[in-house]
Structures are given as C-alpha cells and as structure tokens.
Design a protein around this motif. Structure first.
Motif, PDB file in Angstrom:
ATOM      1  N   VAL A   1       0.869  -1.176   0.000  1.00  0.00           N
ATOM      2  CA  VAL A   1       0.000   0.000   0.000  1.00  0.00           C
ATOM      3  C   VAL A   1       0.909   1.228   0.000  1.00  0.00           C
ATOM      4  CG1 VAL A   1      -1.799   1.278   1.212  1.00  0.00           C
ATOM      5  CG2 VAL A   1      -1.796  -1.233   1.273  1.00  0.00           C
ATOM      6  N   VAL A   2       0.867   1.996  -1.076  1.00  0.00           N
ATOM      7  CA  VAL A   2       1.773   3.126  -1.261  1.00  0.00           C
ATOM      8  C   VAL A   2       0.966   4.416  -1.330  1.00  0.00           C
ATOM      9  CG1 VAL A   2       3.610   4.102  -2.678  1.00  0.00           C
ATOM     10  CG2 VAL A   2       3.319   1.613  -2.573  1.00  0.00           C
ATOM     11  N   LEU A   3       1.390   5.411  -0.558  1.00  0.00           N
ATOM     12  CA  LEU A   3       0.758   6.729  -0.581  1.00  0.00           C
ATOM     13  C   LEU A   3       1.697   7.689  -1.294  1.00  0.00           C
ATOM     14  CD1 LEU A   3      -0.499   6.948   3.127  1.00  0.00           C
ATOM     15  CD2 LEU A   3      -1.566   5.809   1.168  1.00  0.00           C
ATOM     16  N   VAL A   4       1.213   8.322  -2.346  1.00  0.00           N
ATOM     17  CA  VAL A   4       2.031   9.256  -3.115  1.00  0.00           C
ATOM     18  C   VAL A   4       1.623  10.686  -2.752  1.00  0.00           C
ATOM     19  CG1 VAL A   4       2.657  10.063  -5.423  1.00  0.00           C
ATOM     20  CG2 VAL A   4       2.328   7.617  -5.011  1.00  0.00           C
ATOM     21  N   GLY A   5       2.583  11.451  -2.219  1.00  0.00           N
ATOM     22  CA  GLY A   5       2.316  12.832  -1.828  1.00  0.00           C
ATOM     23  C   GLY A   5       2.546  13.041  -0.349  1.00  0.00           C
ATOM     24  N   SER A   6       3.801  13.270   0.054  1.00  0.00           N
ATOM     25  CA  SER A   6       4.114  13.372   1.481  1.00  0.00           C
ATOM     26  C   SER A   6       3.480  14.589   2.141  1.00  0.00           C
ATOM     27  CB  SER A   6       5.633  13.386   1.678  1.00  0.00           C
ATOM     28  OG  SER A   6       6.228  14.473   0.986  1.00  0.00           O
ATOM     29  N   ASP A   7       3.334  15.700   1.418  1.00  0.00           N
ATOM     30  CA  ASP A   7       2.699  16.878   2.003  1.00  0.00           C
ATOM     31  C   ASP A   7       1.241  16.593   2.361  1.00  0.00           C
ATOM     32  OD1 ASP A   7       4.987  18.357   1.808  1.00  0.00           O
ATOM     33  OD2 ASP A   7       4.409  19.423  -0.029  1.00  0.00           O
ATOM     34  N   PHE A   8       0.557  15.854   1.492  1.00  0.00           N
ATOM     35  CA  PHE A   8      -0.854  15.541   1.735  1.00  0.00           C
ATOM     36  C   PHE A   8      -1.008  14.479   2.822  1.00  0.00           C
ATOM     37  CE2 PHE A   8      -4.761  13.158   0.987  1.00  0.00           C
ATOM     38  CZ  PHE A   8      -5.695  14.170   0.861  1.00  0.00           C
ATOM     39  N   TRP A   9      -0.219  13.411   2.746  1.00  0.00           N
ATOM     40  CA  TRP A   9      -0.414  12.274   3.650  1.00  0.00           C
ATOM     41  C   TRP A   9       0.358  12.408   4.959  1.00  0.00           C
ATOM     42  CZ3 TRP A   9      -4.370   9.491   2.405  1.00  0.00           C
ATOM     43  CH2 TRP A   9      -4.711   9.274   1.072  1.00  0.00           C
ATOM     44  N   GLY A  10       1.278  13.379   5.029  1.00  0.00           N
ATOM     45  CA  GLY A  10       2.119  13.488   6.218  1.00  0.00           C
ATOM     46  C   GLY A  10       1.338  13.677   7.505  1.00  0.00           C
ATOM     47  N   GLY A  11       0.322  14.535   7.481  1.00  0.00           N
ATOM     48  CA  GLY A  11      -0.478  14.772   8.681  1.00  0.00           C
ATOM     49  C   GLY A  11      -1.215  13.533   9.145  1.00  0.00           C
ATOM     50  N   LEU A  12      -1.729  12.764   8.201  1.00  0.00           N
ATOM     51  CA  LEU A  12      -2.417  11.526   8.548  1.00  0.00           C
ATOM     52  C   LEU A  12      -1.453  10.537   9.203  1.00  0.00           C
ATOM     53  CD1 LEU A  12      -4.889   9.622   8.423  1.00  0.00           C
ATOM     54  CD2 LEU A  12      -4.136   8.951   6.136  1.00  0.00           C
ATOM     55  N   LEU A  13      -0.252  10.408   8.631  1.00  0.00           N
ATOM     56  CA  LEU A  13       0.736   9.491   9.211  1.00  0.00           C
ATOM     57  C   LEU A  13       1.182   9.946  10.592  1.00  0.00           C
ATOM     58  CD1 LEU A  13       1.991   6.863   8.060  1.00  0.00           C
ATOM     59  CD2 LEU A  13       0.616   8.192   6.462  1.00  0.00           C
ATOM     60  N   ASP A  14       1.305  11.266  10.789  1.00  0.00           N
ATOM     61  CA  ASP A  14       1.647  11.773  12.124  1.00  0.00           C
ATOM     62  C   ASP A  14       0.568  11.395  13.130  1.00  0.00           C
ATOM     63  OD1 ASP A  14       3.964  12.873  11.157  1.00  0.00           O
ATOM     64  OD2 ASP A  14       3.133  14.905  10.928  1.00  0.00           O
ATOM     65  N   TRP A  15      -0.688  11.502  12.716  1.00  0.00           N
ATOM     66  CA  TRP A  15      -1.803  11.141  13.605  1.00  0.00           C
ATOM     67  C   TRP A  15      -1.809   9.644  13.893  1.00  0.00           C
ATOM     68  CZ3 TRP A  15      -6.051   7.946  12.653  1.00  0.00           C
ATOM     69  CH2 TRP A  15      -7.043   7.953  13.654  1.00  0.00           C
ATOM     70  N   VAL A  16      -1.553   8.830  12.878  1.00  0.00           N
ATOM     71  CA  VAL A  16      -1.485   7.384  13.086  1.00  0.00           C
ATOM     72  C   VAL A  16      -0.410   7.042  14.111  1.00  0.00           C
ATOM     73  CG1 VAL A  16      -0.854   5.188  11.981  1.00  0.00           C
ATOM     74  CG2 VAL A  16      -2.428   6.749  10.827  1.00  0.00           C
ATOM     75  N   LYS A  17       0.751   7.696  13.994  1.00  0.00           N
ATOM     76  CA  LYS A  17       1.847   7.413  14.917  1.00  0.00           C
ATOM     77  C   LYS A  17       1.529   7.886  16.328  1.00  0.00           C
ATOM     78  CE  LYS A  17       5.368   7.715  11.287  1.00  0.00           C
ATOM     79  NZ  LYS A  17       6.478   8.521  10.730  1.00  0.00           N
ATOM     80  N   SER A  18       0.962   9.090  16.453  1.00  0.00           N
ATOM     81  CA  SER A  18       0.728   9.645  17.787  1.00  0.00           C
ATOM     82  C   SER A  18      -0.529   9.083  18.440  1.00  0.00           C
ATOM     83  CB  SER A  18       0.627  11.174  17.712  1.00  0.00           C
ATOM     84  OG  SER A  18      -0.472  11.569  16.897  1.00  0.00           O
ATOM     85  N   SER A  19      -1.632   9.030  17.698  1.00  0.00           N
ATOM     86  CA  SER A  19      -2.908   8.650  18.304  1.00  0.00           C
ATOM     87  C   SER A  19      -3.189   7.155  18.264  1.00  0.00           C
ATOM     88  CB  SER A  19      -4.064   9.394  17.613  1.00  0.00           C
ATOM     89  OG  SER A  19      -3.948  10.787  17.811  1.00  0.00           O
ATOM     90  N   LEU A  20      -2.702   6.455  17.262  1.00  0.00           N
ATOM     91  CA  LEU A  20      -2.939   5.006  17.188  1.00  0.00           C
ATOM     92  C   LEU A  20      -1.789   4.233  17.819  1.00  0.00           C
ATOM     93  CD1 LEU A  20      -4.510   4.538  13.622  1.00  0.00           C
ATOM     94  CD2 LEU A  20      -5.628   5.045  15.799  1.00  0.00           C
ATOM     95  N   LEU A  21      -0.582   4.444  17.283  1.00  0.00           N
ATOM     96  CA  LEU A  21       0.571   3.756  17.861  1.00  0.00           C
ATOM     97  C   LEU A  21       0.844   4.254  19.278  1.00  0.00           C
ATOM     98  CD1 LEU A  21       2.937   1.800  17.531  1.00  0.00           C
ATOM     99  CD2 LEU A  21       4.255   3.695  16.537  1.00  0.00           C
ATOM    100  N   GLY A  22       0.725   5.558  19.474  1.00  0.00           N
ATOM    101  CA  GLY A  22       1.042   6.152  20.772  1.00  0.00           C
ATOM    102  C   GLY A  22       0.144   5.686  21.900  1.00  0.00           C
ATOM    103  N   THR A  23      -1.058   5.230  21.575  1.00  0.00           N
ATOM    104  CA  THR A  23      -1.988   4.752  22.612  1.00  0.00           C
ATOM    105  C   THR A  23      -2.190   3.232  22.538  1.00  0.00           C
ATOM    106  OG1 THR A  23      -3.895   5.211  21.186  1.00  0.00           O
ATOM    107  CG2 THR A  23      -3.199   6.955  22.705  1.00  0.00           C
TER     108      THR A  23
END
Length: 265
Positions: A193-215
């Motif tokens: 599963v590849v996401l193209v566009g780091s500016d667009f997807w970066g915020g989502l990945l940050d949320w996944v790391k902080s809110s999903l992985l972080g908890t």
C-alpha cells in the motif's frame, strides 16, 4: 434541455429523466424496512448481488497483473496531482501492469489516461452507482458499473497486486483503510500500500503514529504496511519488488510440495 436531463448508470443499464429513481441500490439494501418487507425483498436482492459478482469475475478473470490507483474525483486536469496520476498510470503500464481505477474523473481519469498512452496496456474502470451521476471516463478500455460498493471493493482487491493512493477524499480514505485492515489481519498477503504525496499524507501518518501507535491501538510493525513517497518511480518499484517476492514464494511452495510428494512412503 436534452443534455441537462438527469442520467444514472445502474449496473449495465442507463436511465434518464423521470426514470432515475430517488435512491440507489445500496441505499435500498441498507435501509430499514417495515416489520416484514425484508422477507419478500432481500432474498431476490441476493440474486442481483450474486449476478454482479459473476459479471465482475467473468470480465476481470483474464487481466494481466494489475495495480489499483485511488485518488480524488475532484482533481482538476491542470493540477500537479493530475500530472502525477498521468505519470503513475504510464509508469505502471510500462512495467507491465494493467491499471485499475474507480473509472471516474480527476486522478482516476489521469491514471487511466497515462496507461492508455502505452501500447498494449490495459486501462480498467470499476464504476459505482451514485445518487449524483459520475460517468466513466473516456480513457477506460474495460469498464464495469456496479450497483453495490462491497462487490466493487472485492474486485479491487481480488484483481490487484497492490494499491497506490494519491490525494483524495472520503472514498480514497475508505479504500486505503480497508486495504490496510485486510493486510494487517492477513486476509491478503504481500500486498503493498503506497501513498504518493508526502505533504498531503504526512499529517495523517503523524496522527497514526501519535494517536494510534502512541496509545497502543496498533503495533509498531503495522506502520511498515504503509509507504509514503513523492517519487512515482519508487512507488512502481515497490509494487514490482513485492510482486516478484510473491512469485518467488509461490514457486518455492510449489517446489517444496513437489519434493514432498516425491519422497518414498
């Protein structure tokens, strides 16, 4: 006046004007009827659902290896995302893959169009009946219109060896997280599963790391299911390498099974 008439695709049919119903097949399937109406309606609806599966399987069974590209239907033709979709569709086709999209405008059109620019490539659109008409784009070689979302989603997964998502809205997010869930739960394997566009997807990945992985909602290795890139060539390379690894594994399993059967009993 004629060109302003309402129009909707319903499976293999086209209805216009007063023939366009006020709801879609999905809406009626998911609606809560009266106390006994479902007894008379839903068994027949199952036959229509079955027919859609049969039609999809029959049309797509002989596709070469394919990759599904998701992205916004609202992307303008003069935008960077559209140009990325064109380049991606072309690169996938040059690598020997059929390109599958939802068949609509925007990024979907761009990917289909890019694939069509390569001789011998196959450009596929899997459309869906919507309350507002979204016609199949003009760059599709094989187009199938579905009434039911879940049938269409099955076709995306069954006939693709990977998903690539460009910037998109709720529909793109829906397909993205469904694909990730299938991989995480091992309903499908070796499925990049590849996401193209780091500016667009970066915020989502940050949320996944902080809110999903972080908890503790996901494990750290679940992050490895997603790759983010701005490079079309890298996105295609990830698909190709995963496809080759899957082929090697399949061959090893065949050889191991053959060796086992040849052992003296």
């Amino acid at each position: 006046m004629e060109q302003n008439r309402r129009e909707r695709r319903q499976g293999q049919s086209v209805v216009r004007g007063s023939m366009v119903p006020s709801s879609t097949h999905d809406q009626r399937l998911l609606a809560r009827q009266g106390s006994s109406d479902w007894v008379h309606m839903d068994p027949w609806r199952v036959m229509r659902i079955q027919a859609e599966f049969v039609e999809g399987f029959g049309q797509l069974a002989e596709l070469p290896p394919a990759v599904t590209v998701f992205g916004s239907a609202r992307t303008r033709g003069d935008s960077p995302d559209y140009r990325t979709g064109l380049a991606l569709g072309r690169a996938l086709a040059e690598a020997g893959y059929a390109v599958i999209t939802g068949g609509g405008p925007g990024v979907m059109e761009a990917a289909n169009r890019g694939a069509r620019e390569v001789d011998g490539a196959i450009s596929v659109g899997l459309g869906i009946e919507l309350p507002f008409e979204q016609r199949m784009n003009d760059f599709v070689d094989l187009g199938i219109e579905f009434r039911y979302f879940f049938v269409r989603k099955t076709m995306f997964v069954k006939y693709s060896c990977g998903f690539i998502a460009l910037p998109g809205g709720f529909g793109t997010l829906d397909e993205l997280f469904e694909a990730l869930t299938l991989v995480q739960t091992r309903k499908v394997t070796s499925f990049p599963v590849v996401l193209v566009g780091s500016d667009f997807w970066g915020g989502l990945l940050d949320w996944v790391k902080s809110s999903l992985l972080g908890t503790g909602k996901i494990a750290s290795h679940d992050l490895e299911l997603i790759t983010v890139t701005d490079d079309v060539d890298e996105a295609v390379r990830i698909i190709v390498e995963s496809d080759r690894a899957r082929s090697r594994q399949r061959q090893e399993e065949i050889e191991a099974a053959a060796g086992h059967s040849a052992e003296p009993q």
